[in-house]
Scaffold this motif. Structure first.
Motif, mmCIF file in Angstrom:
data_model
loop_
_atom_site.group_PDB
_atom_site.id
_atom_site.type_symbol
_atom_site.label_atom_id
_atom_site.label_comp_id
_atom_site.label_asym_id
_atom_site.label_seq_id
_atom_site.Cartn_x
_atom_site.Cartn_y
_atom_site.Cartn_z
ATOM 1 N N GLN A 108 -7.604 2.483 6.194
ATOM 2 C CA GLN A 108 -7.777 3.917 5.561
ATOM 3 C C GLN A 108 -8.200 5.067 6.665
ATOM 4 O O GLN A 108 -7.584 5.992 6.639
ATOM 5 C CB GLN A 108 -9.036 3.875 4.658
ATOM 6 N N SER A 109 -8.623 4.718 8.024
ATOM 7 C CA SER A 109 -8.815 5.502 8.933
ATOM 8 C C SER A 109 -7.646 5.653 9.653
ATOM 9 O O SER A 109 -7.320 6.811 10.416
ATOM 10 C CB SER A 109 -9.921 5.017 9.755
ATOM 11 N N LEU A 110 -6.720 4.903 9.373
ATOM 12 C CA LEU A 110 -5.163 5.048 10.415
ATOM 13 C C LEU A 110 -4.330 5.869 9.516
ATOM 14 O O LEU A 110 -3.594 6.690 10.182
ATOM 15 C CB LEU A 110 -4.705 3.626 10.467
ATOM 16 N N ARG A 111 -4.126 5.966 8.261
ATOM 17 C CA ARG A 111 -3.380 6.581 7.470
ATOM 18 C C ARG A 111 -3.871 6.610 5.924
ATOM 19 O O ARG A 111 -4.156 5.577 5.403
ATOM 20 C CB ARG A 111 -2.023 6.234 7.595
ATOM 21 N N ARG A 112 -3.973 8.046 5.536
ATOM 22 C CA ARG A 112 -4.325 8.027 3.947
ATOM 23 C C ARG A 112 -3.077 7.581 3.186
ATOM 24 O O ARG A 112 -2.050 8.223 3.116
ATOM 25 C CB ARG A 112 -4.708 9.353 3.938
ATOM 26 N N LEU A 113 -3.200 6.334 2.445
ATOM 27 C CA LEU A 113 -2.086 5.964 1.713
ATOM 28 C C LEU A 113 -2.230 6.754 0.460
ATOM 29 O O LEU A 113 -3.234 6.812 -0.196
ATOM 30 C CB LEU A 113 -2.286 4.612 1.412
ATOM 31 N N GLY A 114 -1.083 6.992 -0.196
ATOM 32 C CA GLY A 114 -1.160 7.863 -1.516
ATOM 33 C C GLY A 114 -1.500 7.362 -2.523
ATOM 34 O O GLY A 114 -1.955 8.051 -3.739
ATOM 35 N N GLY A 115 -1.282 5.934 -2.633
ATOM 36 C CA GLY A 115 -1.601 5.389 -3.918
ATOM 37 C C GLY A 115 -1.059 3.827 -4.074
ATOM 38 O O GLY A 115 -0.197 3.563 -3.402
ATOM 39 N N ARG A 116 -1.906 3.233 -4.794
ATOM 40 C CA ARG A 116 -1.378 1.728 -5.446
ATOM 41 C C ARG A 116 -0.405 2.128 -6.689
ATOM 42 O O ARG A 116 -0.882 2.440 -7.625
ATOM 43 C CB ARG A 116 -2.457 1.449 -5.777
ATOM 44 N N VAL A 117 0.694 1.759 -6.476
ATOM 45 C CA VAL A 117 1.791 1.715 -7.628
ATOM 46 C C VAL A 117 1.635 0.808 -8.348
ATOM 47 O O VAL A 117 1.781 1.066 -9.759
ATOM 48 C CB VAL A 117 3.103 2.082 -6.918
ATOM 49 N N THR A 127 4.390 10.432 3.630
ATOM 50 C CA THR A 127 5.673 10.081 4.395
ATOM 51 C C THR A 127 6.684 9.661 3.599
ATOM 52 O O THR A 127 7.846 9.135 3.969
ATOM 53 C CB THR A 127 5.159 8.960 5.497
ATOM 54 N N LYS A 128 6.319 9.570 2.185
ATOM 55 C CA LYS A 128 7.341 8.706 1.310
ATOM 56 C C LYS A 128 7.624 7.269 1.654
ATOM 57 O O LYS A 128 8.731 6.763 1.375
ATOM 58 C CB LYS A 128 8.721 9.686 1.123
ATOM 59 N N LEU A 129 6.787 6.601 2.564
ATOM 60 C CA LEU A 129 6.761 5.245 2.759
ATOM 61 C C LEU A 129 6.141 4.255 1.822
ATOM 62 O O LEU A 129 5.197 4.810 1.232
ATOM 63 C CB LEU A 129 5.983 4.872 4.130
ATOM 64 N N TRP A 130 6.760 2.955 1.627
ATOM 65 C CA TRP A 130 6.364 2.150 0.620
ATOM 66 C C TRP A 130 5.990 0.960 1.382
ATOM 67 O O TRP A 130 6.433 0.693 2.966
ATOM 68 C CB TRP A 130 7.283 1.951 -0.450
ATOM 69 N N PHE A 131 4.800 0.279 0.984
ATOM 70 C CA PHE A 131 4.445 -1.015 1.826
ATOM 71 C C PHE A 131 3.862 -2.240 1.021
ATOM 72 O O PHE A 131 3.477 -2.100 0.034
ATOM 73 C CB PHE A 131 2.845 -0.684 2.385
ATOM 74 N N LEU A 132 4.474 -3.277 1.556
ATOM 75 C CA LEU A 132 4.450 -4.595 0.679
ATOM 76 C C LEU A 132 3.888 -5.787 1.864
ATOM 77 O O LEU A 132 4.142 -5.654 2.591
ATOM 78 C CB LEU A 132 5.359 -5.266 0.156
ATOM 79 N N LYS A 133 2.644 -6.168 1.550
ATOM 80 C CA LYS A 133 2.250 -7.412 2.576
ATOM 81 C C LYS A 133 2.134 -8.690 1.667
ATOM 82 O O LYS A 133 1.584 -8.813 0.789
ATOM 83 C CB LYS A 133 0.651 -6.815 3.018
ATOM 84 N N LYS A 134 2.430 -9.617 2.429
ATOM 85 C CA LYS A 134 2.442 -10.775 2.072
ATOM 86 C C LYS A 134 1.155 -11.668 2.150
ATOM 87 O O LYS A 134 0.694 -11.253 3.351
ATOM 88 C CB LYS A 134 3.708 -11.724 2.841
ATOM 89 N N ARG A 135 0.595 -12.277 1.375
ATOM 90 C CA ARG A 135 -0.547 -12.853 1.359
ATOM 91 C C ARG A 135 -0.571 -14.109 2.502
ATOM 92 O O ARG A 135 0.646 -14.625 2.965
ATOM 93 C CB ARG A 135 -1.081 -13.898 0.378
ATOM 94 N N GLN A 136 -1.516 -14.404 3.294
ATOM 95 C CA GLN A 136 -1.629 -15.378 4.156
ATOM 96 C C GLN A 136 -1.365 -16.589 3.389
ATOM 97 O O GLN A 136 -2.010 -16.709 2.131
ATOM 98 C CB GLN A 136 -2.967 -15.371 4.860
ATOM 99 N N ILE A 137 -1.398 -18.108 3.761
ATOM 100 C CA ILE A 137 -1.280 -19.089 3.258
ATOM 101 C C ILE A 137 -2.724 -19.713 3.840
ATOM 102 O O ILE A 137 -2.974 -20.031 4.860
ATOM 103 C CB ILE A 137 -0.005 -20.045 3.525
ATOM 104 N N PHE A 138 -3.633 -20.208 2.807
ATOM 105 C CA PHE A 138 -4.757 -20.721 3.206
ATOM 106 C C PHE A 138 -4.848 -22.189 2.579
ATOM 107 O O PHE A 138 -4.291 -22.628 1.726
ATOM 108 C CB PHE A 138 -5.895 -20.074 2.319
ATOM 109 N N LEU A 139 -5.488 -23.017 3.484
ATOM 110 C CA LEU A 139 -5.682 -24.412 3.631
ATOM 111 C C LEU A 139 -6.962 -24.605 2.580
ATOM 112 O O LEU A 139 -7.763 -23.439 2.448
ATOM 113 C CB LEU A 139 -5.849 -25.239 4.668
#
Length: 161
Positions: A108-117, A127-139
């Motif tokens: 949040q301190s790096l960039r204010r994201l506009g929202g969770r779609v 910036t009109k950028l979109w972001f998707l992050k893949k989950r880690q795989i946990f054991l």
């Protein structure tokens, strides 16, 4: 431009711009990762053709190339083909998306994201950028799988891999 931002941050030795179509570049990365020449990318900037259907194909391919815990992002959220396909894809892989990462104070301190779609899909209105992050795989013990840690790379640069 993307290249000027890379130079400004001093990340030229860590970022590999591939002057090719998206699909050719993704197939190249996938092949190099499968041959253990490079690790799977942690970040993919997808500058797609913005055509409905094509964006979805590129997203599916990029998602399969992306390392666990990695992020895909792109621009032109406001274009109909991009928006529709990103929304469609986020729904298809919803169980694989990390829906918590942008809520951390560091992000949040790096960039204010506009929202969770939708769960796991975030946009920046600025910036009109979109972001998707893949989950880690946990054991079962809580440790995450880092499939790339045992790679013998042909060339590594400090602070990149």
């Amino acid at each position: 431009s993307f290249k000027s931002h890379v130079r400004h941050t001093g990340m030229q030795s860590c970022i590999l711009p591939i002057p090719a179509t998206t699909m050719v570049g993704l197939k190249l990365l996938d092949g190099l990762a499968k041959e253990r020449v490079i690790p799977r990318p942690q970040v993919i900037y997808l500058d797609s053709a913005h055509e409905e259907g094509e964006v979805l194909l590129e997203l599916r391919t990029a998602w399969n190339v992306l390392a666990p815990g990695g992020m895909i992002f792109g621009d032109d959220w406001y274009l109909q083909g991009t928006c529709r396909d990103v929304l469609r894809f986020a729904l298809q892989v919803q169980s694989q998306l990390d829906d918590v990462w942008p809520l951390s104070p560091k992000i949040q301190s790096l960039r204010r994201l506009g929202g969770r779609v939708r769960p796991g899909l975030f946009i920046s209105h600025d910036t009109k950028l979109w972001f998707l992050k893949k989950r880690q795989i946990f054991l079962s013990g809580g440790d995450f799988v880092q499939k790339q840690q045992n790679l013998t790379l042909s060339s590594t640069r400090s602070g990149c891999w």
